[in-house]
Design a protein around this motif. Structure first.
Motif, PDB file in Angstrom:
ATOM      1  N   ARG A   1     -14.935  43.324  -0.829  1.00 19.22           N
ATOM      2  CA  ARG A   1     -15.444  44.114  -1.952  1.00 19.22           C
ATOM      3  C   ARG A   1     -15.291  43.366  -3.276  1.00 19.22           C
ATOM      4  O   ARG A   1     -16.199  43.363  -4.113  1.00 19.22           O
ATOM      5  CB  ARG A   1     -14.730  45.468  -2.001  1.00 19.22           C
ATOM      6  N   GLU A   2     -14.151  42.717  -3.474  1.00 18.11           N
ATOM      7  CA  GLU A   2     -13.936  41.952  -4.702  1.00 18.11           C
ATOM      8  C   GLU A   2     -14.875  40.741  -4.774  1.00 18.11           C
ATOM      9  O   GLU A   2     -15.413  40.430  -5.831  1.00 18.11           O
ATOM     10  CB  GLU A   2     -12.478  41.496  -4.803  1.00 18.11           C
ATOM     11  N   ALA A   3     -15.064  40.053  -3.651  1.00 17.94           N
ATOM     12  CA  ALA A   3     -15.994  38.917  -3.632  1.00 17.94           C
ATOM     13  C   ALA A   3     -17.407  39.391  -3.953  1.00 17.94           C
ATOM     14  O   ALA A   3     -18.135  38.741  -4.699  1.00 17.94           O
ATOM     15  CB  ALA A   3     -15.950  38.223  -2.268  1.00 17.94           C
ATOM     16  N   TRP A   4     -17.786  40.542  -3.412  1.00 15.23           N
ATOM     17  CA  TRP A   4     -19.107  41.122  -3.672  1.00 15.23           C
ATOM     18  C   TRP A   4     -19.265  41.448  -5.157  1.00 15.23           C
ATOM     19  O   TRP A   4     -20.305  41.187  -5.753  1.00 15.23           O
ATOM     20  CB  TRP A   4     -19.276  42.380  -2.835  1.00 15.23           C
ATOM     21  N   SER A   5     -18.215  42.004  -5.776  1.00 16.59           N
ATOM     22  CA  SER A   5     -18.331  42.413  -7.175  1.00 16.59           C
ATOM     23  C   SER A   5     -18.431  41.206  -8.112  1.00 16.59           C
ATOM     24  O   SER A   5     -19.048  41.304  -9.170  1.00 16.59           O
ATOM     25  CB  SER A   5     -17.157  43.307  -7.576  1.00 16.59           C
ATOM     26  N   PHE A   6     -17.857  40.059  -7.739  1.00 14.87           N
ATOM     27  CA  PHE A   6     -17.913  38.885  -8.603  1.00 14.87           C
ATOM     28  C   PHE A   6     -19.087  37.962  -8.283  1.00 14.87           C
ATOM     29  O   PHE A   6     -19.629  37.318  -9.174  1.00 14.87           O
ATOM     30  CB  PHE A   6     -16.601  38.091  -8.532  1.00 14.87           C
ATOM     31  N   ARG A   7     -19.471  37.871  -7.017  1.00 13.16           N
ATOM     32  CA  ARG A   7     -20.507  36.909  -6.617  1.00 13.16           C
ATOM     33  C   ARG A   7     -21.846  37.569  -6.283  1.00 13.16           C
ATOM     34  O   ARG A   7     -22.829  36.881  -6.084  1.00 13.16           O
ATOM     35  CB  ARG A   7     -20.045  36.114  -5.404  1.00 13.16           C
ATOM     36  N   GLY A   8     -21.847  38.879  -6.122  1.00 18.56           N
ATOM     37  CA  GLY A   8     -23.083  39.578  -5.809  1.00 18.56           C
ATOM     38  C   GLY A   8     -23.382  39.600  -4.326  1.00 18.56           C
ATOM     39  O   GLY A   8     -22.585  39.139  -3.499  1.00 18.56           O
ATOM     40  N   PRO A   9     -24.526  40.137  -3.954  1.00 18.61           N
ATOM     41  CA  PRO A   9     -24.859  40.317  -2.535  1.00 18.61           C
ATOM     42  C   PRO A   9     -25.061  39.018  -1.762  1.00 18.61           C
ATOM     43  O   PRO A   9     -25.090  39.039  -0.542  1.00 18.61           O
ATOM     44  CB  PRO A   9     -26.153  41.131  -2.575  1.00 18.61           C
ATOM     45  N   THR A  10     -25.168  37.880  -2.435  1.00 21.08           N
ATOM     46  CA  THR A  10     -25.345  36.616  -1.713  1.00 21.08           C
ATOM     47  C   THR A  10     -24.100  36.241  -0.912  1.00 21.08           C
ATOM     48  O   THR A  10     -24.180  35.389  -0.033  1.00 21.08           O
ATOM     49  CB  THR A  10     -25.670  35.473  -2.691  1.00 21.08           C
ATOM     50  N   VAL A  11     -22.984  36.892  -1.199  1.00 22.66           N
ATOM     51  CA  VAL A  11     -21.740  36.617  -0.453  1.00 22.66           C
ATOM     52  C   VAL A  11     -21.933  36.911   1.031  1.00 22.66           C
ATOM     53  O   VAL A  11     -21.394  36.216   1.889  1.00 22.66           O
ATOM     54  CB  VAL A  11     -20.589  37.479  -1.021  1.00 22.66           C
TER      55      VAL A  11
ATOM     56  N   GLN B   1       6.703  38.596 -12.364  1.00 24.39           N
ATOM     57  CA  GLN B   1       5.430  39.290 -12.478  1.00 24.39           C
ATOM     58  C   GLN B   1       4.539  38.713 -11.374  1.00 24.39           C
ATOM     59  O   GLN B   1       4.353  37.499 -11.292  1.00 24.39           O
ATOM     60  CB  GLN B   1       4.828  39.042 -13.856  1.00 24.39           C
ATOM     61  N   TYR B   2       4.054  39.592 -10.519  1.00 20.49           N
ATOM     62  CA  TYR B   2       3.311  39.169  -9.335  1.00 20.49           C
ATOM     63  C   TYR B   2       1.811  39.294  -9.546  1.00 20.49           C
ATOM     64  O   TYR B   2       1.342  40.134 -10.313  1.00 20.49           O
ATOM     65  CB  TYR B   2       3.721  40.003  -8.120  1.00 20.49           C
ATOM     66  N   GLY B   3       1.081  38.477  -8.861  1.00 17.34           N
ATOM     67  CA  GLY B   3      -0.375  38.535  -8.922  1.00 17.34           C
ATOM     68  C   GLY B   3      -0.968  37.840  -7.714  1.00 17.34           C
ATOM     69  O   GLY B   3      -0.255  37.396  -6.813  1.00 17.34           O
ATOM     70  N   ALA B   4      -2.271  37.771  -7.689  1.00 12.86           N
ATOM     71  CA  ALA B   4      -2.966  37.119  -6.586  1.00 12.86           C
ATOM     72  C   ALA B   4      -4.241  36.484  -7.115  1.00 12.86           C
ATOM     73  O   ALA B   4      -4.803  36.929  -8.115  1.00 12.86           O
ATOM     74  CB  ALA B   4      -3.281  38.125  -5.493  1.00 12.86           C
ATOM     75  N   ALA B   5      -4.674  35.455  -6.436  1.00 17.14           N
ATOM     76  CA  ALA B   5      -5.933  34.790  -6.786  1.00 17.14           C
ATOM     77  C   ALA B   5      -6.746  34.625  -5.502  1.00 17.14           C
ATOM     78  O   ALA B   5      -6.195  34.420  -4.425  1.00 17.14           O
ATOM     79  CB  ALA B   5      -5.650  33.428  -7.422  1.00 17.14           C
ATOM     80  N   MET B   6      -8.052  34.747  -5.645  1.00 13.87           N
ATOM     81  CA  MET B   6      -8.924  34.627  -4.492  1.00 13.87           C
ATOM     82  C   MET B   6     -10.117  33.750  -4.870  1.00 13.87           C
ATOM     83  O   MET B   6     -10.598  33.815  -5.997  1.00 13.87           O
ATOM     84  CB  MET B   6      -9.418  36.000  -4.051  1.00 13.87           C
ATOM     85  N   GLN B   7     -10.557  32.942  -3.928  1.00 13.72           N
ATOM     86  CA  GLN B   7     -11.696  32.062  -4.166  1.00 13.72           C
ATOM     87  C   GLN B   7     -12.663  32.186  -3.005  1.00 13.72           C
ATOM     88  O   GLN B   7     -12.265  32.153  -1.839  1.00 13.72           O
ATOM     89  CB  GLN B   7     -11.216  30.617  -4.280  1.00 13.72           C
ATOM     90  N   HIS B   8     -13.925  32.355  -3.316  1.00 14.82           N
ATOM     91  CA  HIS B   8     -14.971  32.375  -2.301  1.00 14.82           C
ATOM     92  C   HIS B   8     -15.387  30.937  -2.036  1.00 14.82           C
ATOM     93  O   HIS B   8     -15.763  30.217  -2.964  1.00 14.82           O
ATOM     94  CB  HIS B   8     -16.178  33.195  -2.786  1.00 14.82           C
ATOM     95  N   VAL B   9     -15.282  30.512  -0.796  1.00 10.88           N
ATOM     96  CA  VAL B   9     -15.651  29.156  -0.433  1.00 10.88           C
ATOM     97  C   VAL B   9     -17.139  29.179  -0.089  1.00 10.88           C
ATOM     98  O   VAL B   9     -17.558  29.852   0.849  1.00 10.88           O
ATOM     99  CB  VAL B   9     -14.841  28.649   0.779  1.00 10.88           C
ATOM    100  N   SER B  10     -17.936  28.480  -0.884  1.00 12.35           N
ATOM    101  CA  SER B  10     -19.386  28.508  -0.653  1.00 12.35           C
ATOM    102  C   SER B  10     -19.707  27.835   0.668  1.00 12.35           C
ATOM    103  O   SER B  10     -19.120  26.840   1.038  1.00 12.35           O
ATOM    104  CB  SER B  10     -20.114  27.819  -1.804  1.00 12.35           C
ATOM    105  N   GLY B  11     -20.620  28.430   1.395  1.00 14.98           N
ATOM    106  CA  GLY B  11     -20.909  27.890   2.710  1.00 14.98           C
ATOM    107  C   GLY B  11     -22.301  27.899   3.071  1.00 14.98           C
ATOM    108  O   GLY B  11     -23.276  28.250   3.033  1.00 14.98           O
TER     109      GLY B  11
END
Length: 100
Positions: free
Chosen positions: A49-59, A90-100
């Motif tokens: 859902r987060e990848a979709w919100s940042f990269r759009g439906p092409t994910v 202070q905790y956090g997270a990072a996520m990266q979409h690997v283009s394929g």
């Protein structure tokens, strides 16, 4: 083995006698397994859902989706304080979409 019909109501079904066979399964905890699968399934859906919100439906254009996930923590400290709570994270997270 059939025990006949209950005839309690007009749509009552036939009642059967059932037997249970138990077998000890050491180390198998079905409640924990279900809980873990549900939890990590929810995490995976949130990542999509987060990848979709940042990269759009092409994910979701490909048959697979590769995401990189990293947990982060930053240590803070109040200088010149001799209290038990002079340091905190202070905790956090990072996520990266690997283009394929």
């Amino acid at each position: 083995r059939s025990k006949g019909e209950t005839k309690v109501t007009s749509n009552a079904k036939e009642v059967f006698q059932r037997y249970v066979v138990t077998c000890p399964c050491n180390g198998f905890d079905p409640a924990m397994l279900f809980s873990l699968k549900q939890h990590w399934g929810d995490v995976a859906l949130r990542m999509v859902r987060e990848a979709w919100s940042f990269r759009g439906p092409t994910v979701l254009d490909h048959t697979h989706l590769e995401l990189r996930f990293r947990g982060e923590a930053v240590l803070f400290e109040r200088p010149h304080e001799q209290k038990e709570n002079s340091q905190w994270f202070q905790y956090g997270a990072a996520m990266q979409h690997v283009s394929g």
